[in-house]
Design a protein around this motif. Structure first.
Motif, PDB file in Angstrom:
ATOM      1  N   PHE A 252       0.686  -1.242  -0.226  1.00 55.32           N
ATOM      2  CA  PHE A 252      -0.188   0.186  -0.136  1.00 55.32           C
ATOM      3  C   PHE A 252       0.832   1.341  -0.003  1.00 55.32           C
ATOM      4  CE2 PHE A 252      -2.467  -2.497   1.970  1.00 55.32           C
ATOM      5  CZ  PHE A 252      -4.019  -2.973   1.753  1.00 55.32           C
ATOM      6  N   ASP A 253      -0.352   2.267  -0.221  1.00 54.93           N
ATOM      7  CA  ASP A 253       0.811   3.549   0.237  1.00 54.93           C
ATOM      8  C   ASP A 253      -0.155   4.705   0.368  1.00 54.93           C
ATOM      9  OD1 ASP A 253       1.457   5.847  -0.343  1.00 54.93           O
ATOM     10  OD2 ASP A 253       1.596   6.853  -2.113  1.00 54.93           O
ATOM     11  N   ASP A 254      -0.038   4.745   1.918  1.00 54.92           N
ATOM     12  CA  ASP A 254      -1.394   4.512   2.871  1.00 54.92           C
ATOM     13  C   ASP A 254      -2.815   4.305   2.020  1.00 54.92           C
ATOM     14  OD1 ASP A 254      -2.281   6.681   4.065  1.00 54.92           O
ATOM     15  OD2 ASP A 254      -2.637   8.840   3.257  1.00 54.92           O
ATOM     16  N   ASN A 255      -3.645   4.466   1.653  1.00 52.15           N
ATOM     17  CA  ASN A 255      -4.569   3.787   1.810  1.00 52.15           C
ATOM     18  C   ASN A 255      -4.863   3.020   0.733  1.00 52.15           C
ATOM     19  OD1 ASN A 255      -5.884   3.835   4.557  1.00 52.15           O
ATOM     20  ND2 ASN A 255      -6.307   5.172   4.209  1.00 52.15           N
ATOM     21  N   LYS A 256      -3.854   3.387  -0.548  1.00 48.80           N
ATOM     22  CA  LYS A 256      -4.058   2.811  -1.697  1.00 48.80           C
ATOM     23  C   LYS A 256      -3.442   1.493  -2.348  1.00 48.80           C
ATOM     24  CE  LYS A 256      -2.699   4.841  -6.800  1.00 48.80           C
ATOM     25  NZ  LYS A 256      -1.846   5.612  -7.205  1.00 48.80           N
ATOM     26  N   LEU A 257      -3.965   1.261  -2.712  1.00 47.58           N
ATOM     27  CA  LEU A 257      -3.271  -0.592  -3.102  1.00 47.58           C
ATOM     28  C   LEU A 257      -2.511  -0.195  -4.151  1.00 47.58           C
ATOM     29  CD1 LEU A 257      -3.097  -3.083  -2.144  1.00 47.58           C
ATOM     30  CD2 LEU A 257      -5.480  -3.921  -3.966  1.00 47.58           C
ATOM     31  N   LYS A 286       3.875   0.659   3.045  1.00 55.48           N
ATOM     32  CA  LYS A 286       3.578   0.053   3.238  1.00 55.48           C
ATOM     33  C   LYS A 286       3.099  -1.655   3.371  1.00 55.48           C
ATOM     34  CE  LYS A 286      -1.330  -0.092   5.246  1.00 55.48           C
ATOM     35  NZ  LYS A 286      -2.097   0.907   6.863  1.00 55.48           N
ATOM     36  N   ILE A 287       3.865  -3.129   3.694  1.00 53.51           N
ATOM     37  CA  ILE A 287       3.767  -3.984   3.409  1.00 53.51           C
ATOM     38  C   ILE A 287       2.664  -5.202   4.347  1.00 53.51           C
ATOM     39  CG2 ILE A 287       4.564  -6.130   2.987  1.00 53.51           C
ATOM     40  CD1 ILE A 287       6.877  -4.674   1.413  1.00 53.51           C
ATOM     41  N   VAL A 288       2.145  -5.320   4.181  1.00 55.92           N
ATOM     42  CA  VAL A 288       1.057  -6.241   4.998  1.00 55.92           C
ATOM     43  C   VAL A 288       1.512  -7.667   4.493  1.00 55.92           C
ATOM     44  CG1 VAL A 288      -1.375  -6.665   5.713  1.00 55.92           C
ATOM     45  CG2 VAL A 288       0.188  -4.318   5.357  1.00 55.92           C
ATOM     46  N   ILE A 289       1.407  -8.415   5.966  1.00 55.54           N
ATOM     47  CA  ILE A 289       1.529  -9.884   5.581  1.00 55.54           C
ATOM     48  C   ILE A 289       0.583 -10.083   6.303  1.00 55.54           C
ATOM     49  CG2 ILE A 289       4.057 -10.285   4.944  1.00 55.54           C
ATOM     50  CD1 ILE A 289       4.499 -11.605   7.552  1.00 55.54           C
ATOM     51  N   GLU A 290      -0.329 -12.013   5.906  1.00 61.83           N
ATOM     52  CA  GLU A 290      -1.321 -11.779   6.320  1.00 61.83           C
ATOM     53  C   GLU A 290      -1.151 -13.761   7.467  1.00 61.83           C
ATOM     54  OE1 GLU A 290      -5.062 -12.828   3.680  1.00 61.83           O
ATOM     55  OE2 GLU A 290      -4.384 -11.071   3.434  1.00 61.83           O
ATOM     56  N   ASP A 291      -0.632 -13.508   8.376  1.00 64.56           N
ATOM     57  CA  ASP A 291       0.396 -14.346   8.986  1.00 64.56           C
ATOM     58  C   ASP A 291      -0.952 -14.777  10.475  1.00 64.56           C
ATOM     59  OD1 ASP A 291       1.926 -16.316  10.272  1.00 64.56           O
ATOM     60  OD2 ASP A 291       3.063 -14.701  11.372  1.00 64.56           O
ATOM     61  N   SER A 292      -0.836 -16.546  10.921  1.00 62.26           N
ATOM     62  CA  SER A 292      -1.703 -16.108  12.091  1.00 62.26           C
ATOM     63  C   SER A 292      -1.307 -16.631  13.115  1.00 62.26           C
ATOM     64  CB  SER A 292      -2.408 -17.942  11.828  1.00 62.26           C
ATOM     65  OG  SER A 292      -1.643 -18.589  11.649  1.00 62.26           O
ATOM     66  N   GLY A 293       0.544 -15.852  13.034  1.00 63.45           N
ATOM     67  CA  GLY A 293       1.765 -16.467  14.434  1.00 63.45           C
ATOM     68  C   GLY A 293       1.314 -14.623  15.068  1.00 63.45           C
ATOM     69  N   ASN A 298       3.489  -8.007  11.303  1.00 65.10           N
ATOM     70  CA  ASN A 298       3.093  -8.637   9.925  1.00 65.10           C
ATOM     71  C   ASN A 298       2.617  -7.288   9.058  1.00 65.10           C
ATOM     72  OD1 ASN A 298       2.078 -10.942  10.996  1.00 65.10           O
ATOM     73  ND2 ASN A 298       0.148 -10.381  11.622  1.00 65.10           N
ATOM     74  N   THR A 299       3.327  -6.079   9.588  1.00 62.65           N
ATOM     75  CA  THR A 299       3.212  -5.038   8.852  1.00 62.65           C
ATOM     76  C   THR A 299       5.042  -4.065   9.482  1.00 62.65           C
ATOM     77  OG1 THR A 299       0.272  -4.406   9.040  1.00 62.65           O
ATOM     78  CG2 THR A 299       2.106  -2.689   8.370  1.00 62.65           C
ATOM     79  N   PHE A 300       4.970  -3.863   7.449  1.00 62.78           N
ATOM     80  CA  PHE A 300       6.644  -3.647   7.868  1.00 62.78           C
ATOM     81  C   PHE A 300       5.756  -2.251   6.855  1.00 62.78           C
ATOM     82  CE2 PHE A 300      10.621  -2.363   6.488  1.00 62.78           C
ATOM     83  CZ  PHE A 300      11.456  -3.113   6.709  1.00 62.78           C
ATOM     84  N   TYR A 301       7.070  -0.909   7.509  1.00 66.52           N
ATOM     85  CA  TYR A 301       6.142   0.621   7.140  1.00 66.52           C
ATOM     86  C   TYR A 301       7.381   0.671   6.184  1.00 66.52           C
ATOM     87  CZ  TYR A 301       2.874   0.306  10.366  1.00 66.52           C
ATOM     88  OH  TYR A 301       0.949  -0.058  10.930  1.00 66.52           O
ATOM     89  N   PHE A 302       7.493   1.863   5.012  1.00 65.91           N
ATOM     90  CA  PHE A 302       8.432   2.382   4.242  1.00 65.91           C
ATOM     91  C   PHE A 302       7.728   3.630   3.404  1.00 65.91           C
ATOM     92  CE2 PHE A 302       6.229  -0.036   1.504  1.00 65.91           C
ATOM     93  CZ  PHE A 302       6.298   0.571  -0.035  1.00 65.91           C
ATOM     94  N   SER A 303       8.967   4.482   3.368  1.00 65.08           N
ATOM     95  CA  SER A 303       8.695   6.106   3.228  1.00 65.08           C
ATOM     96  C   SER A 303      10.130   5.889   1.674  1.00 65.08           C
ATOM     97  CB  SER A 303       8.514   6.926   4.109  1.00 65.08           C
ATOM     98  OG  SER A 303       8.281   8.086   3.821  1.00 65.08           O
ATOM     99  N   ILE A 304       9.537   6.039   0.825  1.00 63.68           N
ATOM    100  CA  ILE A 304       9.963   6.670  -0.655  1.00 63.68           C
ATOM    101  C   ILE A 304       9.794   8.215  -0.498  1.00 63.68           C
ATOM    102  CG2 ILE A 304      10.687   5.862  -2.464  1.00 63.68           C
ATOM    103  CD1 ILE A 304      10.007   3.413  -1.880  1.00 63.68           C
ATOM    104  N   SER A 305      11.051   8.858  -0.411  1.00 58.30           N
ATOM    105  CA  SER A 305      10.988  10.192  -0.813  1.00 58.30           C
ATOM    106  C   SER A 305      11.739  10.524  -2.532  1.00 58.30           C
ATOM    107  CB  SER A 305      11.946  11.077   0.297  1.00 58.30           C
ATOM    108  OG  SER A 305      10.534  10.744   1.676  1.00 58.30           O
ATOM    109  N   ASN A 306      11.596  11.517  -3.595  1.00 56.37           N
ATOM    110  CA  ASN A 306      12.107  11.587  -3.971  1.00 56.37           C
ATOM    111  C   ASN A 306      14.093  12.237  -3.375  1.00 56.37           C
ATOM    112  OD1 ASN A 306      11.019  10.929  -6.379  1.00 56.37           O
ATOM    113  ND2 ASN A 306       9.731  12.489  -6.060  1.00 56.37           N
TER     114      ASN A 306
END
Length: 640
Positions: A252-257, A286-293, A298-306
């Motif tokens: 995602f980028d914010d709420n945009k898939l 952010k990268i979101v994985i669907e994991d039962s552990g 389960n969420t990895f946040y990142f920010s790419i700037s120019n």
């Protein structure tokens, strides 16, 4: 003798009530005239004596009865021999790292540990409580009840040496006290840094909580790669055990898939994936994985700037037009000046300084280049056909480059490209065999271990040393290198060395310094915001930047923004929890020779109580109270 509840002894003051009742009778006697009282007088004297004896005995039994009841409620006890010889202290360490959020046989491990403390700790015992993030001293069980359910998880877990130090620091300095450290944890391997040494007069007790499921996926790292195929977001996914599972992933980028994919493992513990992304910014990625552990990873946040454009200053003897073609890009702020028109203040404001075919290097320019090199700027040199070798060698010494001996006036061809050199990384898809290599009419001999391009005789043409680089032959009127595609790739990537890439993410709870490109006005400060929370870090202006020092901030993962006093957004920041516990690798508890290991807290509680047992005598005083009650009944019945 000691009392578990000494405050109940204040009830002994109530014994004054039966004393007042017995000493001050409220009954009034009325005198009656009688004709012959001689016989009655003897009877009155006799009965009065027996009545007074009965009253005093009744008072005594009632006082003893009430005293025994009060003492029974205060719970008197005699310390056993162990406790009389050694006073004891108890320090409890409760592991509140995210791995304790896994479910055990009786629910979440962390919640189970809390309930065990409330259920099995002795009522009368004082103790110290520590977690990875909190410290409490001299607690009672009643006080524990008011705080324990407010304790939450933390991503910053201590290793066992730090844990040991933190627990022992709560103890008093009295060396004669017997100290007990109790650790309630799942005992991950990630917490082991070095051997935990046993300490004199300190006993360690480990209670291990085991999860039912030890399978977990996590994203542990992420970076951006540029290649001939465009721009890729590369991330690494790890599994706690080899698996053939498929893992759904959303980006995602914010709420945009931006995309969804399924990562297929084939009896693997680790897999890397490259996701194509467009040029431009992804501010709240952010990268979101669907994991039962575990859920915290389960969420990895990142920010790419120019990136900021690179400021380039080329100092030439005569104007070279081919640089205009190379640096005509929004990635560069390019300026070429003649050496005779040079403003030396321009050197400090540029990130790349290139000396282009100067015959002489003035002393003032040499000093400025030396200062720029010390300031970690990228310095490049192209010699001229009439170079003053002695002057060039002085500046080569500053830049840690090899000396020149003399110019070789002999035609030579550039034939070797170091395809594995970082300068040409992801430039060529395959090694080029039939490349139209340029030729040079003259060159300078130089050998280097870090050569990107070299002549047919093995001498280097383009060599690098840290952030300095050198071409070992003139280019303008000495070769056809200007028509070769290598010239664009070489100069382009050399300038990009000065490009400061911003961190895609940071880790929570660590001390960090972040450089923000801005200038502060008087009394202006920068702030970091997330939703409605505002944090003002320590900040120090440094040239065109402001350095922010973050100490143990933030504690929560997510996206943050840096703003100025006018509420303008200067930079986006992404924070993730530390992933060291995500692999779920546990310690072998059989080799803990320096500690006693228990299967549950109840086993430790029984051991502790048996070694530091309180011999409460309240039953005796209940028996005495019953005995005095029976005596009182007998007195009232048989003494007339």
């Amino acid at each position: 003798m000691r009392f578990i509840h000494p405050e109940i002894l204040y009830a002994l003051f109530a014994l004054i009530i039966p004393i007042v009742v017995h000493l001050f009778q409220l009954r009034r006697f009325k005198t009656e005239d009688f004709t012959n009282v001689a016989l009655l007088q003897k009877l009155v004297i006799s009965s009065r004596k027996s009545s007074q004896l009965k009253k005093w005995l009744t008072l005594l039994t009632r006082l003893l009865l009430l005293s025994c009841v009060i003492l029974a409620f205060a719970q008197p006890y005699f310390p056993n021999e162990v406790e009389r010889e050694d006073e004891k202290e108890l320090s409890i360490f409760l592991d509140n790292s995210y791995s304790m959020s896994l479910k055990g046989e009786k629910g979440e491990l962390f919640l189970r540990a809390k309930e065990d403390l409330l259920e099995y700790l002795p009522e009368n015992e004082k103790f110290h409580l520590s977690t990875h993030s909190d410290n409490y001293r001299d607690l009672t069980k009643k006080e524990l009840k008011s705080i324990i359910f407010d304790l939450g998880y933390t991503s910053n877990s201590l290793d066992f040496n730090s844990l040991q130090t933190k627990s022992i620091s709560s103890f008093q300095t009295n060396v004669s006290t017997k100290k007990n450290v109790v650790v309630l944890s799942d005992f991950q391997n990630s917490q082991i840094q070095n051997k935990v040494d046993s300490l004199q007069n300190v006993d360690f007790h480990y209670i291990k909580y085991n999860p039912v499921n030890t399978f977990n996926f996590s994203i542990d790292t992420l970076f951006v790669k540029n290649s001939n195929n465009g721009k890729q977001l590369v991330f690494n996914v790890k599994s706690s055990n080899p698996t053939n599972s498929s893992l759904p992933i959303s980006i995602f980028d914010d709420n945009k898939l931006l995309g969804k994919l399924t990562l297929k493992f084939e009896n693997e513990k680790e897999k890397t994936y490259e996701f194509n992304i467009a040029d431009g910014e992804i501010k709240n990625g952010k990268i979101v994985i669907e994991d039962s552990g575990l859920h915290y990873d389960n969420t990895f946040y990142f920010s790419i700037s120019n990136p900021e454009p690179v400021n380039i200053l080329i100092i030439s003897k005569s104007y070279s037009e081919y640089f205009d073609r190379i640096y005509k890009s929004d990635k560069f702020n390019y300026k070429q000046v003649l050496v005779k028109n040079l403003e030396y203040t321009d050197i400090s404001s540029n990130a790349v300084i290139l000396l282009n075919e100067l015959d002489e290097i003035p002393d003032a320019l040499s000093v400025s280049i030396e200062n720029a090199y010390k300031a970690d700027k990228v310095i490049g040199i192209i010699p001229s056909e009439n170079s003053n070798i002695m002057g060039y060698n002085r500046i080569f010494k500053t830049l840690d480059l090899n000396r020149y001996n003399s110019k070789i006036d002999q035609e030579i061809k550039l034939t070797n490209i170091n395809f594995s050199h970082p300068l040409f990384e992801n430039v060529f898809t395959d090694k080029v065999e039939n490349f139209d290599y340029p030729t040079f009419d003259s060159y300078f001999e130089s050998t280097s271990n870090n050569k990107a391009l070299s002549f047919s005789n093995g001498f280097s043409f383009l060599e690098l040393n840290g952030k300095s680089f050198r071409f070992n032959a003139p280019i303008e009127n000495n070769s056809n290198f200007k028509q070769s595609p290598l010239i664009v790739v070489s100069f382009y990537n050399l300038a990009l060395q000065a490009q400061t890439s911003r961190n895609l993410f940071f880790t929570t709870g660590q001390n960090q310094t972040i450089s923000i490109k801005t200038t502060l006005k008087n009394d202006e400060v920068l702030k970091i915001e997330k939703n409605n929370d505002v944090y003002i870090p320590r900040q120090q202006p440094s040239g065109e930047n402001v350095n922010l020092t973050l100490i143990d901030f933030p504690s929560l993962a997510g996206h943050y923004v840096v703003k100025n006093s006018e509420n303008d957004t200067l930079q986006h920041l992404a924070y993730n929890y530390d992933r060291t516990e995500s692999l779920l690798e546990y310690q072998n508890m059989d080799n803990k020779t320096y500690a006693k290991v228990y299967n549950n807290f109840n086993d430790f509680s029984e051991y502790f109580n048996s070694n530091y047992k309180i011999n409460s005598k309240w039953q005796w005083f209940i028996a005495f109270a019953l005995m005095f009650m029976i005596i009182e009944l007998l007195l009232l019945r048989f003494i007339k």
